[in-house]
Design a protein around this motif. Sequence first.
Motif, PDB file in Angstrom:
ATOM      1  N   SER A   1       0.167  15.138 -13.339  1.00 55.55           N
ATOM      2  CA  SER A   1       0.339  14.810 -14.750  1.00 55.55           C
ATOM      3  C   SER A   1       0.026  13.342 -14.966  1.00 55.55           C
ATOM      4  O   SER A   1       0.369  12.499 -14.141  1.00 55.55           O
ATOM      5  N   GLU A   2      -0.599  13.012 -16.081  1.00 56.57           N
ATOM      6  CA  GLU A   2      -0.962  11.625 -16.380  1.00 56.57           C
ATOM      7  C   GLU A   2       0.240  10.721 -16.603  1.00 56.57           C
ATOM      8  O   GLU A   2       0.156   9.510 -16.375  1.00 56.57           O
TER       9      GLU A   2
ATOM     10  N   ALA B   1     -18.149  15.257 -14.880  1.00 55.77           N
ATOM     11  CA  ALA B   1     -17.149  14.490 -15.620  1.00 55.77           C
ATOM     12  C   ALA B   1     -17.155  13.054 -15.133  1.00 55.77           C
ATOM     13  O   ALA B   1     -17.795  12.735 -14.115  1.00 55.77           O
ATOM     14  N   VAL B   2     -16.445  12.208 -15.856  1.00 56.56           N
ATOM     15  CA  VAL B   2     -16.107  10.888 -15.332  1.00 56.56           C
ATOM     16  C   VAL B   2     -14.807  11.035 -14.548  1.00 56.56           C
ATOM     17  O   VAL B   2     -13.830  11.595 -15.063  1.00 56.56           O
ATOM     18  N   TYR B   3     -14.823  10.548 -13.327  1.00 55.84           N
ATOM     19  CA  TYR B   3     -13.673  10.669 -12.440  1.00 55.84           C
ATOM     20  C   TYR B   3     -12.958   9.327 -12.337  1.00 55.84           C
ATOM     21  O   TYR B   3     -13.599   8.285 -12.123  1.00 55.84           O
ATOM     22  N   TYR B   4     -11.643   9.369 -12.488  1.00 54.27           N
ATOM     23  CA  TYR B   4     -10.812   8.176 -12.449  1.00 54.27           C
ATOM     24  C   TYR B   4      -9.756   8.307 -11.357  1.00 54.27           C
ATOM     25  O   TYR B   4      -9.217   9.407 -11.134  1.00 54.27           O
ATOM     26  N   CYS B   5      -9.433   7.187 -10.712  1.00 53.23           N
ATOM     27  CA  CYS B   5      -8.227   7.168  -9.894  1.00 53.23           C
ATOM     28  C   CYS B   5      -7.187   6.307 -10.602  1.00 53.23           C
ATOM     29  O   CYS B   5      -7.531   5.422 -11.403  1.00 53.23           O
ATOM     30  N   ALA B   6      -5.929   6.608 -10.326  1.00 53.25           N
ATOM     31  CA  ALA B   6      -4.826   5.917 -10.983  1.00 53.25           C
ATOM     32  C   ALA B   6      -3.651   5.807 -10.020  1.00 53.25           C
ATOM     33  O   ALA B   6      -3.541   6.591  -9.076  1.00 53.25           O
ATOM     34  N   ALA B   7      -2.783   4.830 -10.273  1.00 49.78           N
ATOM     35  CA  ALA B   7      -1.635   4.581  -9.409  1.00 49.78           C
ATOM     36  C   ALA B   7      -0.333   4.801 -10.157  1.00 49.78           C
ATOM     37  O   ALA B   7      -0.172   4.351 -11.299  1.00 49.78           O
TER      38      ALA B   7
ATOM     39  N   PHE C   1       0.781  -1.210   0.000  1.00 50.48           N
ATOM     40  CA  PHE C   1       0.000   0.000   0.000  1.00 50.48           C
ATOM     41  C   PHE C   1       0.817   1.266   0.000  1.00 50.48           C
ATOM     42  O   PHE C   1       0.400   2.261  -0.572  1.00 50.48           O
ATOM     43  N   ASP C   2       2.000   1.286   0.590  1.00 51.68           N
ATOM     44  CA  ASP C   2       2.722   2.533   0.783  1.00 51.68           C
ATOM     45  C   ASP C   2       3.653   2.933  -0.357  1.00 51.68           C
ATOM     46  O   ASP C   2       4.180   4.038  -0.341  1.00 51.68           O
ATOM     47  N   ASP C   3       3.880   2.044  -1.301  1.00 51.86           N
ATOM     48  CA  ASP C   3       4.955   2.285  -2.266  1.00 51.86           C
ATOM     49  C   ASP C   3       4.479   2.903  -3.572  1.00 51.86           C
ATOM     50  O   ASP C   3       4.958   2.538  -4.646  1.00 51.86           O
ATOM     51  N   TYR C   4       3.566   3.872  -3.490  1.00 50.01           N
ATOM     52  CA  TYR C   4       3.082   4.482  -4.726  1.00 50.01           C
ATOM     53  C   TYR C   4       2.311   5.762  -4.402  1.00 50.01           C
ATOM     54  O   TYR C   4       2.125   6.114  -3.239  1.00 50.01           O
ATOM     55  N   ALA C   5       1.869   6.416  -5.435  1.00 45.35           N
ATOM     56  CA  ALA C   5       0.995   7.580  -5.304  1.00 45.35           C
ATOM     57  C   ALA C   5      -0.324   7.290  -6.017  1.00 45.35           C
ATOM     58  O   ALA C   5      -0.358   6.525  -6.988  1.00 45.35           O
ATOM     59  N   ILE C   6      -1.371   7.898  -5.535  1.00 42.97           N
ATOM     60  CA  ILE C   6      -2.684   7.811  -6.179  1.00 42.97           C
ATOM     61  C   ILE C   6      -3.076   9.183  -6.674  1.00 42.97           C
ATOM     62  O   ILE C   6      -2.957  10.178  -5.950  1.00 42.97           O
ATOM     63  N   GLY C   7      -3.505   9.231  -7.913  1.00 49.85           N
ATOM     64  CA  GLY C   7      -3.998  10.471  -8.498  1.00 49.85           C
ATOM     65  C   GLY C   7      -5.470  10.351  -8.854  1.00 49.85           C
ATOM     66  O   GLY C   7      -5.956   9.264  -9.162  1.00 49.85           O
ATOM     67  N   TRP C   8      -6.141  11.491  -8.788  1.00 52.91           N
ATOM     68  CA  TRP C   8      -7.522  11.585  -9.280  1.00 52.91           C
ATOM     69  C   TRP C   8      -7.522  12.440 -10.545  1.00 52.91           C
ATOM     70  O   TRP C   8      -6.934  13.524 -10.567  1.00 52.91           O
ATOM     71  N   PHE C   9      -8.220  11.937 -11.545  1.00 51.63           N
ATOM     72  CA  PHE C   9      -8.328  12.610 -12.829  1.00 51.63           C
ATOM     73  C   PHE C   9      -9.800  12.681 -13.209  1.00 51.63           C
ATOM     74  O   PHE C   9     -10.616  11.912 -12.697  1.00 51.63           O
ATOM     75  N   ARG C  10     -10.121  13.571 -14.129  1.00 52.43           N
ATOM     76  CA  ARG C  10     -11.493  13.632 -14.609  1.00 52.43           C
ATOM     77  C   ARG C  10     -11.487  13.985 -16.090  1.00 52.43           C
ATOM     78  O   ARG C  10     -10.572  14.633 -16.587  1.00 52.43           O
ATOM     79  N   GLN C  11     -12.551  13.539 -16.761  1.00 55.02           N
ATOM     80  CA  GLN C  11     -12.699  13.836 -18.182  1.00 55.02           C
ATOM     81  C   GLN C  11     -14.147  14.171 -18.463  1.00 55.02           C
ATOM     82  O   GLN C  11     -15.032  13.329 -18.284  1.00 55.02           O
ATOM     83  N   ALA C  12     -14.351  15.394 -18.910  1.00 51.04           N
ATOM     84  CA  ALA C  12     -15.686  15.843 -19.312  1.00 51.04           C
ATOM     85  C   ALA C  12     -15.867  15.571 -20.795  1.00 51.04           C
ATOM     86  O   ALA C  12     -14.878  15.469 -21.538  1.00 51.04           O
ATOM     87  N   PRO C  13     -17.111  15.455 -21.260  1.00 53.21           N
ATOM     88  CA  PRO C  13     -17.358  15.189 -22.678  1.00 53.21           C
ATOM     89  C   PRO C  13     -16.685  16.229 -23.567  1.00 53.21           C
ATOM     90  O   PRO C  13     -16.829  17.436 -23.336  1.00 53.21           O
ATOM     91  N   GLY C  14     -15.947  15.764 -24.563  1.00 54.29           N
ATOM     92  CA  GLY C  14     -15.309  16.657 -25.508  1.00 54.29           C
ATOM     93  C   GLY C  14     -14.066  17.361 -24.996  1.00 54.29           C
ATOM     94  O   GLY C  14     -13.503  18.211 -25.698  1.00 54.29           O
ATOM     95  N   LYS C  15     -13.631  17.010 -23.798  1.00 55.20           N
ATOM     96  CA  LYS C  15     -12.456  17.671 -23.217  1.00 55.20           C
ATOM     97  C   LYS C  15     -11.360  16.647 -22.907  1.00 55.20           C
ATOM     98  O   LYS C  15     -11.620  15.453 -22.780  1.00 55.20           O
ATOM     99  N   ARG C  16     -10.151  17.145 -22.757  1.00 53.45           N
ATOM    100  CA  ARG C  16      -9.032  16.296 -22.389  1.00 53.45           C
ATOM    101  C   ARG C  16      -9.129  15.899 -20.917  1.00 53.45           C
ATOM    102  O   ARG C  16      -9.712  16.604 -20.101  1.00 53.45           O
ATOM    103  N   ARG C  17      -8.541  14.755 -20.606  1.00 56.01           N
ATOM    104  CA  ARG C  17      -8.514  14.325 -19.213  1.00 56.01           C
ATOM    105  C   ARG C  17      -7.629  15.261 -18.410  1.00 56.01           C
ATOM    106  O   ARG C  17      -6.532  15.644 -18.861  1.00 56.01           O
TER     107      ARG C  17
END
Length: 126
Positions: free
Chosen positions: A109-110, A92-98, A29-45
């Motif tokens: 940054s993605e 938007a659609v909201y995503y989490c990423a590691a 669990f501790d060896d990374y970062a979590i980011g939140w991103f979002r993408q609205a229709p017709g727009k970049r994430r």
Amino acid sequence: QLQLVESGGGLVQPGGSLRLSCAVSGFTFDDYAIGWFRQAPGKRREGISCISMRAGSTNYADSVKGRFTIHKDNTKGTVYLQMNTLKPEDTAVYYCAADRTAMYYCSTSETPYAYWGQGTQVTVSS
């Protein structure tokens, strides 16, 4: 196998609040970062927030600073995004990423994020 599962999205009126959750499984669990991103229709994430799981350091995009708060619960393997004073433009659609390359800092940054959840829809409308 690494998995990220988002939940907590939905329909909310302008000015309202939602809390998104990102449940993480499959690695230490501790060896990374979590980011939140979002993408609205017709727009970049857009990267909106992140947290380093080891150090707890955070970052926010200007568009959400002061309204959104990211925090983690190491015991549950979950990262939360508390969203307050929501606006229609937050829809938007909201995503989490590691990002497994980050330990003490994080980026909105993605580029370094290799693992992604399936996303959860947030709609802000009256």
